[in-house]
Design an enzyme around this catalytic site. Sequence first.
Site, PDB file in Angstrom:
ATOM      1  N   ASP A  16      44.108  32.154  35.687  1.00  0.00           N
ATOM      2  CA  ASP A  16      42.809  32.518  35.099  1.00  0.00           C
ATOM      3  C   ASP A  16      42.139  33.528  36.020  1.00  0.00           C
ATOM      4  OD1 ASP A  16      40.476  32.435  33.442  1.00  0.00           O
ATOM      5  OD2 ASP A  16      39.547  30.963  34.772  1.00  0.00           O
ATOM      6  N   SER A  17      41.101  34.182  35.502  1.00  0.00           N
ATOM      7  CA  SER A  17      40.324  35.087  36.346  1.00  0.00           C
ATOM      8  C   SER A  17      39.661  34.315  37.487  1.00  0.00           C
ATOM      9  CB  SER A  17      39.242  35.764  35.505  1.00  0.00           C
ATOM     10  OG  SER A  17      38.394  34.777  34.940  1.00  0.00           O
ATOM     11  N   TYR A  48      36.478  38.776  34.273  1.00  0.00           N
ATOM     12  CA  TYR A  48      37.255  39.706  33.448  1.00  0.00           C
ATOM     13  C   TYR A  48      36.458  40.144  32.213  1.00  0.00           C
ATOM     14  CZ  TYR A  48      41.789  38.704  35.737  1.00  0.00           C
ATOM     15  OH  TYR A  48      42.830  38.592  36.617  1.00  0.00           O
ATOM     16  N   GLY A  49      35.513  39.288  31.832  1.00  0.00           N
ATOM     17  CA  GLY A  49      34.811  39.474  30.547  1.00  0.00           C
ATOM     18  C   GLY A  49      34.157  40.826  30.367  1.00  0.00           C
ATOM     19  N   CYS A  79      43.248  31.796  30.193  1.00  0.00           N
ATOM     20  CA  CYS A  79      42.077  32.673  30.135  1.00  0.00           C
ATOM     21  C   CYS A  79      42.131  33.396  28.796  1.00  0.00           C
ATOM     22  CB  CYS A  79      42.147  33.660  31.293  1.00  0.00           C
ATOM     23  SG  CYS A  79      40.864  34.915  31.278  1.00  0.00           S
ATOM     24  N   ASN A  80      41.129  33.180  27.968  1.00  0.00           N
ATOM     25  CA  ASN A  80      41.100  33.816  26.642  1.00  0.00           C
ATOM     26  C   ASN A  80      41.009  35.336  26.765  1.00  0.00           C
ATOM     27  OD1 ASN A  80      40.492  31.500  24.415  1.00  0.00           O
ATOM     28  ND2 ASN A  80      39.586  30.973  26.376  1.00  0.00           N
ATOM     29  N   CYS A 191      36.127  30.413  25.923  1.00  0.00           N
ATOM     30  CA  CYS A 191      36.352  30.882  27.296  1.00  0.00           C
ATOM     31  C   CYS A 191      36.630  29.628  28.096  1.00  0.00           C
ATOM     32  CB  CYS A 191      35.111  31.594  27.829  1.00  0.00           C
ATOM     33  SG  CYS A 191      35.128  31.870  29.620  1.00  0.00           S
ATOM     34  N   THR A 192      37.637  29.673  28.949  1.00  0.00           N
ATOM     35  CA  THR A 192      38.049  28.434  29.630  1.00  0.00           C
ATOM     36  C   THR A 192      37.014  27.948  30.656  1.00  0.00           C
ATOM     37  OG1 THR A 192      39.384  29.753  31.164  1.00  0.00           O
ATOM     38  CG2 THR A 192      40.509  28.800  29.256  1.00  0.00           C
ATOM     39  N   HIS A 193      36.040  28.792  30.980  1.00  0.00           N
ATOM     40  CA  HIS A 193      34.958  28.334  31.859  1.00  0.00           C
ATOM     41  C   HIS A 193      33.941  27.470  31.106  1.00  0.00           C
ATOM     42  CE1 HIS A 193      36.415  31.612  34.468  1.00  0.00           C
ATOM     43  NE2 HIS A 193      35.668  31.120  35.440  1.00  0.00           N
TER      44      HIS A 193
HETATM   45  N1  DGL Z   1      37.953  32.120  31.753  1.00  0.00           N
HETATM   46  C1  DGL Z   1      38.048  33.359  31.092  1.00  0.00           C
HETATM   47  C2  DGL Z   1      38.244  33.244  29.594  1.00  0.00           C
HETATM   48  O1  DGL Z   1      38.764  32.257  29.136  1.00  0.00           O
HETATM   49  C3  DGL Z   1      37.295  34.573  31.510  1.00  0.00           C
HETATM   50  C4  DGL Z   1      36.051  34.526  32.239  1.00  0.00           C
HETATM   51  C5  DGL Z   1      35.785  35.872  32.877  1.00  0.00           C
HETATM   52  O2  DGL Z   1      36.438  36.165  33.856  1.00  0.00           O
HETATM   53  O3  DGL Z   1      34.927  36.622  32.368  1.00  0.00           O
HETATM   54  O4  DGL Z   1      37.923  34.130  28.857  1.00  0.00           O
END
Ligand code: DGL
Length: 276
Positions: A16-17, A48-49, A79-80, A191-193
């Site tokens: 993941d990021s 990453y978003g 990570c989506n 988003c996995t967060h």
């Molecule tokens: N956890 C990530 C996702 O599922 C990205 C969060 C990020 O880095 O912006 O999209």
Amino acid sequence: MMLEQLDRNSRIGVFDSGLGGLSVLNRAIELLPEEKFMYFADVDNVPYGDKTREQIVKYVDEAAGYMIEKGCKALVIACNSATSAGVSFLREKYDFLPVIGIEPAVKPAIAASVADKRVLVTATPVTIEGEKLKKLIEEYDRDSIVDKLPLPELAMMAEKELFEPEIVVPYLKEKLSGLDTSMYDFIVLGCTHFPFFSDSFKAILPGVRLIDGSDGTARYLKAMLEKYDITSLGDTFEQGKKVVYVKSGREVTDKQEIERIEGLNERWRKLSGLCD
Ligand code: DGL
């Protein structure tokens, strides 16, 4: 790329990021207790978003290269945003091992949604604007019940461990203020967060069901291990750690950092019952 021999006793690389992908890692551990994992958090480049798709492809390529070099037998992009931008690239380049991506749980949310109610997909801007989500919605949203809402700041709030409802609830309320939330049966945490904030989502919208993609991803990982015949037999379980944590190519050995990650795993275990 050349076909390489995959070792069933090797680790599964989960990437993941940042630390959001721990939500997927923990789901995978529940489903596959005999497996060992490497968790790669690209903390040097998070979030990453708000990056371009080209930048994200470069990051996922570097992370995948590291995990393959270390001998991982399968890769999970937890990570989506990274899946949206880079899964096709990775599958083409590393075609000798299973590459599992995650996508917002749009399909199960639509299938389980009660009549006359809607589904709200929340995610990072790069996922919300991506072609992949557009296609997913086009394929399954026959009755046009899906709305989309980017939540650009939430991933970094998780990285900074800003979980207090006093901070998160006003943020979410402000973002949701333009919507009639009584219309929704499901909120997709795309988003996995975001599952790390399930308590605050529930505090604002107690009647709305939350769903994330971790369960489907873990089940797909299991199916792919079986398909490639690389499921661990559990006989090397005692050898080595259950999970090796890596931050942007540097293995985490610092006790305090490990404790911090374990704290997030604990938070996920506490909140995971709030998600469908
Ligand atoms: N956890 C990530 C996702 O599922 C990205 C969060 C990020 O880095 O912006 O999209």
